[in-house]
Write a protein that holds these residues in place. Sequence first.
Motif, PDB file in Angstrom:
ATOM      1  N   LYS A 154      19.687  68.807  22.143  1.00 40.79           N
ATOM      2  CA  LYS A 154      21.080  68.994  21.735  1.00 40.79           C
ATOM      3  C   LYS A 154      21.264  68.709  20.250  1.00 40.79           C
ATOM      4  O   LYS A 154      21.946  69.450  19.539  1.00 40.79           O
ATOM      5  CB  LYS A 154      21.990  68.080  22.555  1.00 40.79           C
ATOM      6  CG  LYS A 154      22.211  68.545  23.979  1.00 40.79           C
ATOM      7  CD  LYS A 154      23.215  67.660  24.689  1.00 40.79           C
ATOM      8  CE  LYS A 154      23.454  68.157  26.108  1.00 40.79           C
ATOM      9  NZ  LYS A 154      24.413  67.291  26.841  1.00 40.79           N
ATOM     10  N   ALA A 155      20.648  67.623  19.782  1.00 39.96           N
ATOM     11  CA  ALA A 155      20.763  67.257  18.366  1.00 39.96           C
ATOM     12  C   ALA A 155      20.117  68.318  17.484  1.00 39.96           C
ATOM     13  O   ALA A 155      20.653  68.670  16.420  1.00 39.96           O
ATOM     14  CB  ALA A 155      20.133  65.896  18.117  1.00 39.96           C
ATOM     15  N   LEU A 156      18.963  68.843  17.918  1.00 38.22           N
ATOM     16  CA  LEU A 156      18.265  69.859  17.128  1.00 38.22           C
ATOM     17  C   LEU A 156      19.069  71.161  17.080  1.00 38.22           C
ATOM     18  O   LEU A 156      19.186  71.792  16.028  1.00 38.22           O
ATOM     19  CB  LEU A 156      16.871  70.115  17.712  1.00 38.22           C
ATOM     20  CG  LEU A 156      15.876  68.952  17.616  1.00 38.22           C
ATOM     21  CD1 LEU A 156      14.570  69.304  18.323  1.00 38.22           C
ATOM     22  CD2 LEU A 156      15.595  68.590  16.168  1.00 38.22           C
ATOM     23  N   VAL A 157      19.638  71.550  18.227  1.00 35.23           N
ATOM     24  CA  VAL A 157      20.465  72.761  18.268  1.00 35.23           C
ATOM     25  C   VAL A 157      21.686  72.592  17.373  1.00 35.23           C
ATOM     26  O   VAL A 157      22.076  73.511  16.638  1.00 35.23           O
ATOM     27  CB  VAL A 157      20.898  73.078  19.722  1.00 35.23           C
ATOM     28  CG1 VAL A 157      21.960  74.166  19.750  1.00 35.23           C
ATOM     29  CG2 VAL A 157      19.692  73.508  20.545  1.00 35.23           C
ATOM     30  N   ARG A 158      22.289  71.395  17.405  1.00 35.09           N
ATOM     31  CA  ARG A 158      23.458  71.120  16.562  1.00 35.09           C
ATOM     32  C   ARG A 158      23.091  71.241  15.088  1.00 35.09           C
ATOM     33  O   ARG A 158      23.848  71.793  14.291  1.00 35.09           O
ATOM     34  CB  ARG A 158      24.002  69.716  16.866  1.00 35.09           C
ATOM     35  CG  ARG A 158      25.417  69.483  16.321  1.00 35.09           C
ATOM     36  CD  ARG A 158      25.916  68.075  16.613  1.00 35.09           C
ATOM     37  NE  ARG A 158      25.790  67.713  18.008  1.00 35.09           N
ATOM     38  CZ  ARG A 158      25.007  66.746  18.466  1.00 35.09           C
ATOM     39  NH1 ARG A 158      24.263  66.037  17.628  1.00 35.09           N
ATOM     40  NH2 ARG A 158      24.941  66.481  19.743  1.00 35.09           N
ATOM     41  N   LYS A 159      21.914  70.715  14.716  1.00 31.27           N
ATOM     42  CA  LYS A 159      21.478  70.786  13.317  1.00 31.27           C
ATOM     43  C   LYS A 159      21.315  72.232  12.874  1.00 31.27           C
ATOM     44  O   LYS A 159      21.684  72.600  11.760  1.00 31.27           O
ATOM     45  CB  LYS A 159      20.155  70.020  13.130  1.00 31.27           C
ATOM     46  CG  LYS A 159      20.318  68.530  12.941  1.00 31.27           C
ATOM     47  CD  LYS A 159      18.970  67.892  12.624  1.00 31.27           C
ATOM     48  CE  LYS A 159      19.121  66.396  12.398  1.00 31.27           C
ATOM     49  NZ  LYS A 159      19.865  66.090  11.166  1.00 31.27           N
ATOM     50  N   VAL A 160      20.744  73.057  13.743  1.00 27.98           N
ATOM     51  CA  VAL A 160      20.531  74.467  13.410  1.00 27.98           C
ATOM     52  C   VAL A 160      21.865  75.188  13.264  1.00 27.98           C
ATOM     53  O   VAL A 160      22.116  75.881  12.272  1.00 27.98           O
ATOM     54  CB  VAL A 160      19.659  75.166  14.481  1.00 27.98           C
ATOM     55  CG1 VAL A 160      19.663  76.676  14.280  1.00 27.98           C
ATOM     56  CG2 VAL A 160      18.231  74.632  14.432  1.00 27.98           C
ATOM     57  N   LEU A 161      22.745  75.012  14.257  1.00 24.80           N
ATOM     58  CA  LEU A 161      24.015  75.749  14.267  1.00 24.80           C
ATOM     59  C   LEU A 161      24.962  75.319  13.152  1.00 24.80           C
ATOM     60  O   LEU A 161      25.804  76.102  12.723  1.00 24.80           O
ATOM     61  CB  LEU A 161      24.708  75.574  15.624  1.00 24.80           C
ATOM     62  CG  LEU A 161      23.990  76.204  16.818  1.00 24.80           C
ATOM     63  CD1 LEU A 161      24.765  75.939  18.098  1.00 24.80           C
ATOM     64  CD2 LEU A 161      23.794  77.708  16.623  1.00 24.80           C
ATOM     65  N   THR A 162      24.810  74.069  12.699  1.00 23.59           N
ATOM     66  CA  THR A 162      25.708  73.580  11.646  1.00 23.59           C
ATOM     67  C   THR A 162      25.066  73.612  10.264  1.00 23.59           C
ATOM     68  O   THR A 162      25.664  73.123   9.306  1.00 23.59           O
ATOM     69  CB  THR A 162      26.166  72.137  11.957  1.00 23.59           C
ATOM     70  OG1 THR A 162      25.010  71.281  12.075  1.00 23.59           O
ATOM     71  CG2 THR A 162      26.962  72.074  13.249  1.00 23.59           C
ATOM     72  N   HIS A 163      23.869  74.186  10.164  1.00 27.49           N
ATOM     73  CA  HIS A 163      23.223  74.270   8.852  1.00 27.49           C
ATOM     74  C   HIS A 163      24.041  75.201   7.958  1.00 27.49           C
ATOM     75  O   HIS A 163      24.414  76.317   8.369  1.00 27.49           O
ATOM     76  CB  HIS A 163      21.792  74.802   8.981  1.00 27.49           C
ATOM     77  CG  HIS A 163      21.019  74.714   7.709  1.00 27.49           C
ATOM     78  ND1 HIS A 163      21.100  75.665   6.720  1.00 27.49           N
ATOM     79  CD2 HIS A 163      20.170  73.761   7.253  1.00 27.49           C
ATOM     80  CE1 HIS A 163      20.330  75.322   5.714  1.00 27.49           C
ATOM     81  NE2 HIS A 163      19.748  74.161   6.014  1.00 27.49           N
ATOM     82  N   PRO A 164      24.362  74.772   6.734  1.00 29.48           N
ATOM     83  CA  PRO A 164      25.217  75.573   5.848  1.00 29.48           C
ATOM     84  C   PRO A 164      24.734  76.998   5.620  1.00 29.48           C
ATOM     85  O   PRO A 164      25.550  77.922   5.522  1.00 29.48           O
ATOM     86  CB  PRO A 164      25.212  74.769   4.540  1.00 29.48           C
ATOM     87  CG  PRO A 164      24.920  73.367   4.955  1.00 29.48           C
ATOM     88  CD  PRO A 164      24.003  73.474   6.127  1.00 29.48           C
ATOM     89  N   CYS A 165      23.415  77.197   5.530  1.00 31.47           N
ATOM     90  CA  CYS A 165      22.893  78.541   5.275  1.00 31.47           C
ATOM     91  C   CYS A 165      23.059  79.450   6.498  1.00 31.47           C
ATOM     92  O   CYS A 165      23.296  80.649   6.350  1.00 31.47           O
ATOM     93  CB  CYS A 165      21.421  78.474   4.860  1.00 31.47           C
ATOM     94  SG  CYS A 165      21.174  77.704   3.241  1.00 31.47           S
ATOM     95  N   ILE A 166      22.931  78.889   7.697  1.00 33.08           N
ATOM     96  CA  ILE A 166      23.148  79.671   8.915  1.00 33.08           C
ATOM     97  C   ILE A 166      24.626  80.050   9.020  1.00 33.08           C
ATOM     98  O   ILE A 166      24.976  81.196   9.324  1.00 33.08           O
ATOM     99  CB  ILE A 166      22.697  78.881  10.168  1.00 33.08           C
ATOM    100  CG1 ILE A 166      21.196  78.539  10.094  1.00 33.08           C
ATOM    101  CG2 ILE A 166      23.011  79.664  11.435  1.00 33.08           C
ATOM    102  CD1 ILE A 166      20.273  79.729  10.111  1.00 33.08           C
TER     103      ILE A 166
END
Length: 202
Positions: A154-166
């Motif tokens: 969950k934490a890893l998915v959150r990091k990916v989805l909230t990454h500024p470049c994404i």
Amino acid sequence: MKIDGLFDLQVMMFLLMAVGVVLRKMNIITKEGKGMMTDLVIDLILPCNIIRSFQIEFSWETMHSFGTILIVSICIQLGCMVLGKLLFGRMPRNKWKCLYYGTVCSNAGFLGNPIAEGVFGSQGLALASIYLIPQRIVMWSSGISVFSGSRDVKALVRKVLTHPCIIACEIGIFLMLTQLPLPGMVQSTINSLAGCNTALSM
């Protein structure tokens, strides 16, 4: 771009790096400042650069190009992950971490975008941004877990989805599909910040 234009671009980038070296030697940019500049580029400058790159005329040919480059990027990323495990799987864990991460996560996010924009313009930068989506997903998911050992999905998915470049890619694609113009002040701000990308990255 003509060969002399490409040569000028490379020389300019080397000169910018030289400026960075001099500023570091003079202690104008400290170790802490270097980290802050990296965060500034990743969290603000590069996302603005990505949003600006998608402000091109929409066409199905463009979407086809985006789809093709995304598929190619996914295949390359999977190949790098397999290669990293095959080449370095038997090495001591500490060495393996660095070598594997270096294989699956290149420095294209910093160096690739300025080159793509300089050589191919805004459409090249948009394609480069699409190409880097799988790498950024790997970088902020399995890349982090390599060093932290964290398996919190969950934490890893959150990091990916909230990454500024994404997020910037999502906003950019939305603006391209809808062709919605941004208010003049907002557009000028994004353009000004995006123009800092090459200099600060180098």
